[in-house]
Design an enzyme around this catalytic site. Sequence first.
Site, short mmCIF file in Angstrom:
data_model
loop_
_atom_site.label_atom_id
_atom_site.label_comp_id
_atom_site.label_asym_id
_atom_site.label_seq_id
_atom_site.Cartn_x
_atom_site.Cartn_y
_atom_site.Cartn_z
CB CYS A 31 48.32 32.70 67.88
SG CYS A 31 50.02 33.26 67.75
CG HIS A 60 47.72 30.80 71.68
ND1 HIS A 60 48.62 29.97 71.04
CD2 HIS A 60 48.21 32.06 71.56
CE1 HIS A 60 49.61 30.71 70.56
NE2 HIS A 60 49.39 31.97 70.86
CG ASN A 88 53.10 31.97 70.75
OD1 ASN A 88 52.52 31.15 70.04
ND2 ASN A 88 52.73 33.24 70.82
N1 COA Z 1 64.87 40.22 78.57
C1 COA Z 1 65.06 41.28 79.39
N2 COA Z 1 64.38 42.40 79.27
C2 COA Z 1 63.47 42.49 78.28
C3 COA Z 1 63.24 41.45 77.41
C4 COA Z 1 63.98 40.27 77.56
N3 COA Z 1 63.83 39.19 76.78
N4 COA Z 1 62.28 41.82 76.53
C5 COA Z 1 61.93 43.07 76.87
N5 COA Z 1 62.65 43.47 77.92
C6 COA Z 1 62.60 44.75 78.61
C7 COA Z 1 62.11 45.86 77.74
O1 COA Z 1 63.16 46.36 76.93
C8 COA Z 1 61.64 46.86 78.75
O2 COA Z 1 62.76 47.56 79.25
P1 COA Z 1 62.66 49.13 79.57
O3 COA Z 1 61.61 49.24 80.65
O4 COA Z 1 64.03 49.44 80.00
O5 COA Z 1 62.24 49.77 78.29
C9 COA Z 1 61.11 45.99 79.88
O6 COA Z 1 61.67 44.69 79.68
C10 COA Z 1 59.61 45.90 79.91
O7 COA Z 1 59.17 45.65 78.59
P2 COA Z 1 57.68 45.32 78.27
O8 COA Z 1 57.52 45.02 76.82
O9 COA Z 1 56.79 46.39 78.86
O10 COA Z 1 57.53 44.00 79.14
P3 COA Z 1 56.25 43.14 79.44
O11 COA Z 1 56.08 42.98 80.89
O12 COA Z 1 55.08 43.60 78.64
O13 COA Z 1 56.70 41.72 78.90
C11 COA Z 1 56.27 40.40 76.95
C12 COA Z 1 57.03 41.57 77.55
C13 COA Z 1 56.60 40.30 75.49
C14 COA Z 1 56.70 39.14 77.67
C15 COA Z 1 54.77 40.62 77.18
O14 COA Z 1 54.43 41.91 76.73
C16 COA Z 1 53.93 39.64 76.44
O15 COA Z 1 53.97 38.46 76.69
N6 COA Z 1 53.07 40.15 75.53
C17 COA Z 1 52.14 39.36 74.80
C18 COA Z 1 52.87 38.60 73.80
C19 COA Z 1 52.00 37.61 73.16
O16 COA Z 1 51.31 36.88 73.79
N7 COA Z 1 52.10 37.58 71.85
C20 COA Z 1 51.57 36.61 71.06
C21 COA Z 1 50.11 36.72 70.92
S1 COA Z 1 49.64 35.34 70.03
#
Ligand code: COA
Length: 325
Positions: free
Chosen positions: A112, A252, A282
């Site tokens: 990214c 980004h 993204n």
């Molecule tokens: N819909 C519903 N629930 C979802 C889900 C979705 N699409 N994706 C994950 N969950 C659930 C998980 O299973 C978890 O459930 P649990 O508590 O029962 O285990 C819960 O939501 C929390 O998951 P978590 O991964 O801790 O959520 P989060 O608040 O961190 O949000 C992201 C997830 C991916 C949105 C977030 O971590 C994120 O944006 N991370 C950075 C990603 C990024 O920028 N990547 C690219 C870098 S270039």
Amino acid sequence: MRAKITGTGSYLPPHVLTNHDIEQMVDTTDEWIVERTGIKERRVADPHTYTSDLAVEAGKRALKAAGLKPKDIDIIIVATVTGDMPLPSTACFVQAKLKAKKAAAFDINAACSGFTFGLSIANAYICSGMAKRVLLIGSEELSRITDWEDRATCVLLGDGAGAVVVEASDDDTGIWSVDIFSDGTIWDLLNVPAGGSANPASEETVKSGQHYLKMKGNETFKIAVRTLEQVVVDTLKKNNLQSSQIALLVPHQANKRIIEATAKRLNMSMDRVVLNLHKYGNTSAASIPIALDEAVKQGRIRKGDFIMLESFGGGLTWASALIKW
Ligand code: COA
């Protein structure tokens, strides 16, 4: 000598995949996706449109904005993790399709952060006098490496391309600094495990979905916030500038909450931040040049404005660029 961006362009494939469409595919809701990421919809290229095709459209638009023809270009750099094929480079396909006969063409992979890393290369070519005109394109079809059964990643990603032309500047406008960083010890936060020398394509790798993007979302999120805050503060300090002097932040587009955290740290209100991830998700290396092009088209950047680009991605890689427009 300084290098400057003399033209921008972008291209998004027309097909829109909304959160409601994804609700039909995995156990998720529009509400969850919007609240946790800010994303409402993303674009998906049809099977016959390749990463190079998106790149060519964005590239043509950037060339037009710069008042140049493909024959004027010395170097074509494509930043991508989803090239048409592992070999040759996608940039070579772009060179052929644009008929940019004079241009040497190659790809770079900084995930990214690919566009910002590419900008540092373009900057070095121009400032060293090794090239006069560089076409830098970020182009991705992340839909091709998306596991459409993994709700934690499939809601985040999209396809698109953005491009800039970089040439020499004859005044103090242009790229004031580009700072790039990597930490390969935490490569496992974001990766595509199969398809390379470590894990070549086989029936087994395909069956187990190892050609799809894997991400430790929560850990990535925390490191992204910390790293991005630091990199922009350091860049401002290095250039003796205050955040109040930055007219526009072009981050980004990974997650609205990450962007808001950086803006808050910089004391910048969100009206000085480009945010378009609700439309595109993204798009990895394409996200910054798409956002930049939209800001230019919307008249949000005026000559003499300071703008800050910042990126974060797999590798890990992170980067910032300070530009006087
Ligand atoms: N819909 C519903 N629930 C979802 C889900 C979705 N699409 N994706 C994950 N969950 C659930 C998980 O299973 C978890 O459930 P649990 O508590 O029962 O285990 C819960 O939501 C929390 O998951 P978590 O991964 O801790 O959520 P989060 O608040 O961190 O949000 C992201 C997830 C991916 C949105 C977030 O971590 C994120 O944006 N991370 C950075 C990603 C990024 O920028 N990547 C690219 C870098 S270039």
